[in-house]
Design an enzyme around this catalytic site. Sequence first.
Site, PDB file in Angstrom:
ATOM      1  N   ALA A 299      15.700   5.003  33.993  1.00  0.00           N
ATOM      2  CA  ALA A 299      14.834   6.166  33.787  1.00  0.00           C
ATOM      3  C   ALA A 299      15.189   7.309  34.727  1.00  0.00           C
ATOM      4  O   ALA A 299      14.920   8.486  34.426  1.00  0.00           O
ATOM      5  CB  ALA A 299      13.377   5.758  33.993  1.00  0.00           C
ATOM      6  N   ASP A 345      49.363  38.700  38.631  1.00  0.00           N
ATOM      7  CA  ASP A 345      50.704  39.246  38.517  1.00  0.00           C
ATOM      8  C   ASP A 345      50.594  40.739  38.238  1.00  0.00           C
ATOM      9  O   ASP A 345      49.541  41.230  37.820  1.00  0.00           O
ATOM     10  CB  ASP A 345      51.448  38.522  37.395  1.00  0.00           C
ATOM     11  CG  ASP A 345      52.897  38.945  37.292  1.00  0.00           C
ATOM     12  OD1 ASP A 345      53.488  39.271  38.325  1.00  0.00           O
ATOM     13  OD2 ASP A 345      53.423  38.952  36.172  1.00  0.00           O
ATOM     14  N   ASP A 638      51.760  35.841  33.301  1.00  0.00           N
ATOM     15  CA  ASP A 638      52.327  35.677  31.962  1.00  0.00           C
ATOM     16  C   ASP A 638      53.741  35.124  31.989  1.00  0.00           C
ATOM     17  O   ASP A 638      54.286  34.764  30.952  1.00  0.00           O
ATOM     18  CB  ASP A 638      52.324  37.007  31.204  1.00  0.00           C
ATOM     19  CG  ASP A 638      53.139  38.087  31.915  1.00  0.00           C
ATOM     20  OD1 ASP A 638      53.660  37.813  33.009  1.00  0.00           O
ATOM     21  OD2 ASP A 638      53.245  39.200  31.376  1.00  0.00           O
ATOM     22  N   ASP A 642      54.971  32.342  37.083  1.00  0.00           N
ATOM     23  CA  ASP A 642      53.548  32.211  37.397  1.00  0.00           C
ATOM     24  C   ASP A 642      53.006  30.817  37.099  1.00  0.00           C
ATOM     25  O   ASP A 642      51.907  30.468  37.544  1.00  0.00           O
ATOM     26  CB  ASP A 642      52.730  33.230  36.590  1.00  0.00           C
ATOM     27  CG  ASP A 642      53.136  34.662  36.865  1.00  0.00           C
ATOM     28  OD1 ASP A 642      53.291  34.997  38.043  1.00  0.00           O
ATOM     29  OD2 ASP A 642      53.295  35.432  35.906  1.00  0.00           O
TER      30      ASP A 642
END
Length: 698
Positions: A299, A345, A638, A642
């Site tokens: 419970a 970046d 991107d 990275d």
Amino acid sequence: MMPGRDGRRGIIRADVDDREWAYWAHAPGDVAEALRVSPAAGLSSEEVAERLARHGFNEVVTGAVRTAWQVLAGQFRGVLTWMLVAAAVLSAAFGQWSEAVAVLVVLVINGAAGFLTELRAVRSVEALRRLGTSRASVRRDGVTSSVEARLLVPGDVLLIEAGDVVPADARLLSGWRLSVDESALTGESLPVEKAPQPVPTDTVLAERSSALFKGTAVLRGNAEAIVVATGMLTELGRVASLVASAAPERTPLERRLDALGGRLLWVALVAAVAVAGYGLARGGEPFAMVQTAIALAVATVPEGLPVIATLTLARGAKRMADRNALVNRLSAVETLGATNVILTDKTGTLTQNRMTVTAWRLPGAAHDDEERPRSAGKVAVGTDPLDRALCVAVLCGTASLAPRGDGVDVGDPMEVALLRWARDLGVEGEQVRALLPEAARLPFDADSRVMATFHRTPEGGLLLVKGAPGVVLPACSALAGPAGGSSRLDAEGRRSWLERNRAMAAEGLRVLALADRAGPWSPDEPLAGLTLVGLIGLADPPREAAIGAVKDSLRAGIRVVMVTGDQPITALSIAKAVGLARTDDVVTGADLAAAAEAGEGPDRVVATDVLARVSPEQKLRLVELHQRSGAVVAMIGDGVNDAPALKRADIGVAMGQRGTDVAREAADMVLKDDDFATVVVAVEEGRAIFRNIRAAVV
């Protein structure tokens, strides 16, 4: 020591990763000798087969795609979830079937909601991946042929031309006007001019002009090169290895819920033991007391909390998807709400990743992008300095623009930028070329750093020159004036224009000098007696949306730090333009390496807003330093360079349109619109989700 010399050590061994061999610092002939290949004939079929068996396929392993079963299994982790499983098992064991069924229903609802939401996001990210098998032109058995890039081996002689993607790491043998976009690997926003001449051993990756790297794009020219590394031994493969070794961080929400579950577990156990002990002390029946204690423990488990958390996250993830942000993990939605440091970046993230003319200096005038004068719509050859500058911009080059609103521009990014500048001022390059057809050309060369074209005119001819100011200015003896006139340019005047060049370069601009000369000319003649018509400053300008997003982040108490592989002066210029630089301090990769060797603390690094010429390993290290300082870190990028940091950060955010496959696979969130401002929306959404979950916990 150069590999291949003693027959025992070298790149032609499957068990050696000889990173010490600086092939870019050796002459092409020495590299060919070390790899036991004749550039004129290439490898034989037997040698190719033997080396392929030794080195394996030229493939970079970036990690397996998450299957539906893996996504489903990911829903059943964490202390609270396993407490629910234990509660269901114990309830069933003691015949409390209604309680057991209720808990199982909660588990199914929780798992299904998370599974469907995450699976949709994972499949959407997979759909963004570029498909297709690349091919490469090679010389084997004395014959040029096209083969699958995965079948390349060290020693293969590559034939490279504009439009190709470099299929393996290679050493240039020869090249003509070769220009390569290496931004995905190094973060360098400008194209890199390549030449076969060796460069020093300690040259950083972004400046190895005699080397080509797997995954980079050839923008201009052609070349022959010899493959020196394939697969995971390439620079791209090395980054992929970093990605694999960078353990992903558990999100703050996962850590908090597990901590809460751990505390609840101890409360349940203590309460159960206390109740059982009290009952036994009062003379209760042992089995009944144990059953009562277990029922109390069951419970105590908050069955509704995991469902509330999952549904809240799923609702947030859907809203994020509607705003062009795809989330790979539901818990990542909340993580952005807890983020207080964003490492981003520069190239393509804060900037447009497109060279643009932003300033120009003409005799008697200086203009910036914000105050462009409008042209009358065509160039009047030989008149005022602006028309003469436009004439050089559209004629002295090989690039071409697509028709307005249709197609793709072709050529060197700087030449494309000059054509766009002329178009913005009302001048179409094709129309001017039709009036002044080219009769001779001196192609751009990385050593001479200058290009010239000669055009026939009724008066006899027109020589047009563009190139590095340090090369063009010494060849100028006159300065353009109004109405086609000119004035004498002496040594003092040339020094003055060189100072203007340095001032523009200090603003992070790539500067070109434009000049012309009337009269006959042939490519065999030296460039002399030119008339300077102006200096042109080009840059990769910041995204307008990024400027507003940085301001919103700072207002929300989130610090934005730029981490780029580009030049320090360019990085600082963009950082100031978008408003994230608080000081002029820039830390470079060389500074980081020196500090690490000296054993210096990370205080300056963590406090710096702009870091430039940073390698993938150093980006990964920066993420870890900020995390150790107590920050919740989001990494935005991107490029391939990275990817390790994207995976190690509390939340990695990759670009969906421009991002590389490696970056998207390493990230927790992918932006379909490549808009930095979407991250700010995600932060707001994440904070709202955190407030809702906290209210549910209370």
